[in-house]
Design a protein around this motif. Structure first.
Motif, PDB file in Angstrom:
ATOM      1  N   SER A  26      95.045  66.446  21.662  1.00  0.00           N
ATOM      2  CA  SER A  26      95.451  65.048  21.579  1.00  0.00           C
ATOM      3  C   SER A  26      94.282  64.082  21.609  1.00  0.00           C
ATOM      4  O   SER A  26      94.459  62.899  21.303  1.00  0.00           O
ATOM      5  CB  SER A  26      96.420  64.706  22.720  1.00  0.00           C
ATOM      6  N   ALA A  83     101.453  62.688  22.229  1.00  0.00           N
ATOM      7  CA  ALA A  83     100.611  63.263  21.179  1.00  0.00           C
ATOM      8  C   ALA A  83     100.799  64.774  21.086  1.00  0.00           C
ATOM      9  O   ALA A  83      99.846  65.550  21.100  1.00  0.00           O
ATOM     10  CB  ALA A  83      99.145  62.917  21.425  1.00  0.00           C
ATOM     11  N   LEU A 223      99.273  62.285  12.981  1.00  0.00           N
ATOM     12  CA  LEU A 223      98.640  61.360  13.918  1.00  0.00           C
ATOM     13  C   LEU A 223      98.319  60.026  13.245  1.00  0.00           C
ATOM     14  O   LEU A 223      98.370  58.969  13.886  1.00  0.00           O
ATOM     15  CB  LEU A 223      97.353  61.963  14.483  1.00  0.00           C
TER      16      LEU A 223
END
Length: 274
Positions: A26, A83, A223
């Motif tokens: 993450s 995440a 992301l």
């Protein structure tokens, strides 16, 4: 949970974006946020005591995320990013309203991938526990809107291991061989794949190797969509990053600090107690 953070450090944060996961992948989200929003303060929380999220049951994930969101809410975040694909796909929709700030997740961008692929197929790359889960298959089929047969969920655990071990930093030839071999195997099993999604937060660290191995085929990083969704909620600060870590008998803070060091990340870490 309680963070061992002095008052001066805590008060220096101004409406941070909180990013959390159970692993190290993450931090790729932190890197993207810093690139897009250089003045944004960030709380980076690595919940190592809960590693790995992908092997947790649905009730376990619900409990972990409820507890974590309430803990992070104590830092007055502008937004929170889960995440990790596993909780984002399986339980995030059930957590609406747990805290006031908006909460975002990371999910495979299957609709976008299919739109790019046209008549070709899509490969969703993730860890084994996730790609073999009923939750991800159900999510993929729903997002595919009748084109589920074109979406292949592919175990990329061998690639994730390159990041967890740090080998991709120190063993370029080994990394290239493993990535190239992975792509040859993928193409042999699914020769019609035209688009791939990087549906583990570890995989963006291998982007340069994957770009070479995949040739002209698009690689979609979820992301990027998540950080873009956060941007309208950003509140400029000083660009500070506060690192928080849980630990247990398996994973200690010093071990995590060494992992960050292998990624050339120097970040002061503060313990979080249960």
């Amino acid at each position: 949970m309680r963070a061992i953070v002095d008052d001066a450090t805590r008060h220096a944060l101004h409406r941070p974006v909180a990013v959390f996961d159970a692993g190290i992948g993450s931090y790729a989200a932190v890197t993207l946020i810093r690139r897009l929003l250089p003045k944004q303060d960030i709380v980076y929380f690595a919940d190592r005591a809960s590693f790995p999220y992908g092997e947790k049951s649905r009730p376990e994930l619900l409990g972990i995320l409820q507890r974590t969101l309430r803990f992070l809410d104590g830092f007055s975040p502008a937004a929170v990013l889960v995440a990790s694909n596993a909780p984002s796909v399986t339980v995030l929709d059930d957590l609406a309203g747990v805290i006031g700030p908006p909460v975002f997740g990371v999910r495979p961008p299957i609709r976008n991938a299919l739109a790019l692929a046209g008549e070709r197929d899509v490969a969703v790359l993730g860890v084994r526990s996730m790609v073999e889960s009923e939750a991800l298959r159900a999510y993929a089929d729903a997002e595919a809107q009748g084109r589920g047969a074109q979406v292949h969920l592919v175990d990329a655990s061998s690639l994730v291991a390159l990041v967890e071990s740090g080998d991709f930093l120190f063993s370029a030839e080994k990394t290239r061989d493993i990535v190239d071999g992975f792509m040859r195997d993928l193409d042999a099993r699914h020769p019609e794949v035209g688009v791939l999604t990087l549906s583990s937060t570890h995989l963006p660290w291998l982007r340069s190797y994957l770009d070479t191995a995949c040739g002209h085929r698009p690689l979609l990083d979820p992301l990027e969509d998540a950080v873009a969704a956060i941007a309208p909620h950003a509140v400029p600060g000083s660009g500070m990053i506060l690192g928080l870590v849980t630990e247990d008998e398996r994973y200690g803070i010093e071990d995590f600090r060494r992992m960050l060091g292998r990624l050339d990340i120097i970040l002061p870490l503060h313990a979080v107690l249960a």
